[in-house]
Enzyme design. Structure first.
Site, PDB file in Angstrom:
ATOM      1  N   LYS A  98       0.823  -1.214   0.000  1.00  0.00           N
ATOM      2  CA  LYS A  98       0.000   0.000   0.000  1.00  0.00           C
ATOM      3  C   LYS A  98       0.853   1.257   0.000  1.00  0.00           C
ATOM      4  O   LYS A  98       0.458   2.290  -0.543  1.00  0.00           O
ATOM      5  CB  LYS A  98      -0.991  -0.035   1.168  1.00  0.00           C
ATOM      6  CG  LYS A  98      -0.366   0.046   2.554  1.00  0.00           C
ATOM      7  CD  LYS A  98      -0.268   1.469   3.066  1.00  0.00           C
ATOM      8  CE  LYS A  98       0.494   1.530   4.381  1.00  0.00           C
ATOM      9  NZ  LYS A  98       0.601   2.911   4.894  1.00  0.00           N
TER      10      LYS A  98
ATOM     11  N   THR B  34      -4.119   5.748   2.680  1.00  0.00           N
ATOM     12  CA  THR B  34      -2.829   6.285   2.253  1.00  0.00           C
ATOM     13  C   THR B  34      -2.842   6.783   0.810  1.00  0.00           C
ATOM     14  O   THR B  34      -1.965   7.551   0.421  1.00  0.00           O
ATOM     15  CB  THR B  34      -1.708   5.238   2.416  1.00  0.00           C
ATOM     16  OG1 THR B  34      -2.111   4.023   1.829  1.00  0.00           O
ATOM     17  CG2 THR B  34      -1.404   5.004   3.872  1.00  0.00           C
TER      18      THR B  34
END
Length: 334
Positions: free
Chosen positions: A189, A246
């Site tokens: 991620k 994120t």
């Protein structure tokens, strides 16, 4: 009865987790490498380098001495992923065999391609291991805003005990046994967040960002399965939850790094101005090597590696992605 938790790593996330452990009612010690910062935390109740403006509880003790690890009920490892092996090598002689290591850093070791659980086993031996990962910004956790996170441990009894150890109504750990899947999701991620920042910096639009996040999950899922994880973990807090945060949140170091790249700045210039580590840059290089080892195609992550680590031309790299052949959505590669 209070339990003793040691937090290794005095950055923003380590400090926030130490605050959370105090909030959960535990006896907490925060181990740093910087003695001056440790003294200021103890004197002023603030981590002015990494979490400025957040008042820390008086019960939180900062130190550079790691002898107290021996007496801990759990140790939260919050050092940068690329420094974890070096840190644990220093601690190894002080670590009891039954003491749980809770991995709270996200990444794949650049030199070896190892997940963090493997690094723990290679440095500490066969100690109990858990992984804490999910959609959490340190600043928000530190001030007590609501958050949910995954705690993964192959030992269900230990995992549930760790959930009870650090959980509160505002900080909700959800248990999983998929250690590998949670680790892969947490590492990838960060790389995808850089790509999402590039999309924002280039003003390519919300459609492009939605497409990137979705195809990013596909890349994440392919590698996770290849490394022993489960697809369903990618749809949970450690996967989709953390990725969404994120890839859209301006508090993300990886996302803001990508934005700066998209606005035309050079990677090394951006990194030279930062005190905190931008993990996705290192992980992009690791992912490329690991994906090749497992025969998994990860074009977005590979593109980030080329731009962030090899100074590839951004526009040309994006054009190469857009020129890839059309495929069935559920193909196992591409």
């Amino acid at each position: 009865m209070k339990k003793r938790i040691t937090v290794v790593g005095g950055g923003a996330w380590g400090t926030a987790l130490a605050v959370q452990a105090v909030r959960a009612g535990e006896d907490v010690e925060l181990i740093l490498r910087n003695p001056d910062l440790a003294d200021r935390i103890n004197k002023n109740g603030e981590n002015d380098l990494y979490l400025p403006g957040v008042q820390l509880p008086g019960a939180l003790r900062a130190t550079t001495n790691y002898d107290g690890i021996r007496d801990s009920d759990a140790v939260l490892l919050v050092t940068p992923a690329q420094h974890l092996r070096e840190t644990l090598t220093r601690f190894a002689a002080h670590w009891p065999d039954e003491l749980p290591a809770v991995i709270c850093c996200k990444g794949i070791e650049k030199e070896t391609g190892a997940l963090m659980a493997q690094v723990v086993n290679e440095t500490l031996g066969n100690v109990p291991v858990a992984v804490l990962s999910g959609p959490t910004f340190a600043q928000e956790v530190a001030v007590g805003l609501p958050a949910a996170i995954t705690l993964a441990c192959e030992d269900r009894v230990l995992g549930k005990r760790l959930v009870d150890l650090i959980g509160t109504p505002e900080f909700r750990p959800y248990f999983s046994t998929d250690v590998a899947g949670v680790e892969v999701a947490g590492a990838i991620k960060n790389v995808l967040a850089i790509a999402s920042g590039v999309v924002a910096g280039l003003k390519l639009g919300d459609n492009a960002r939605a497409a990137l996040i979705t195809r990013g999950i596909a890349e994440m899922s392919r590698l996770a399965v290849a490394m022993g994880g489960r697809v369903e973990t990618m749809m949970g807090l450690a996967g989709l939850g953390d990725l969404t945060l994120t890839c859209t949140g301006t508090l993300s170091r990886n996302y803001t790094f990508g934005v700066a790249l998209g606005e035309g700045r050079k990677a090394q210039d951006i990194l030279s101005e930062r005190r905190s580590v931008t993990e996705g840059v290192h992980t992009a290089a690791s992912i490329t090597a690991v994906a090749a080892k497992y025969g998994v195609e990860m074009p977005i992550c590979a593109a980030v590696d080329q731009v962030a680590n090899h100074d590839a031309d951004l526009r040309s790299t994006i054009n190469a992605l857009l020129q890839r052949p059309f495929r069935d959505e559920l193909e196992s590669n591409g």
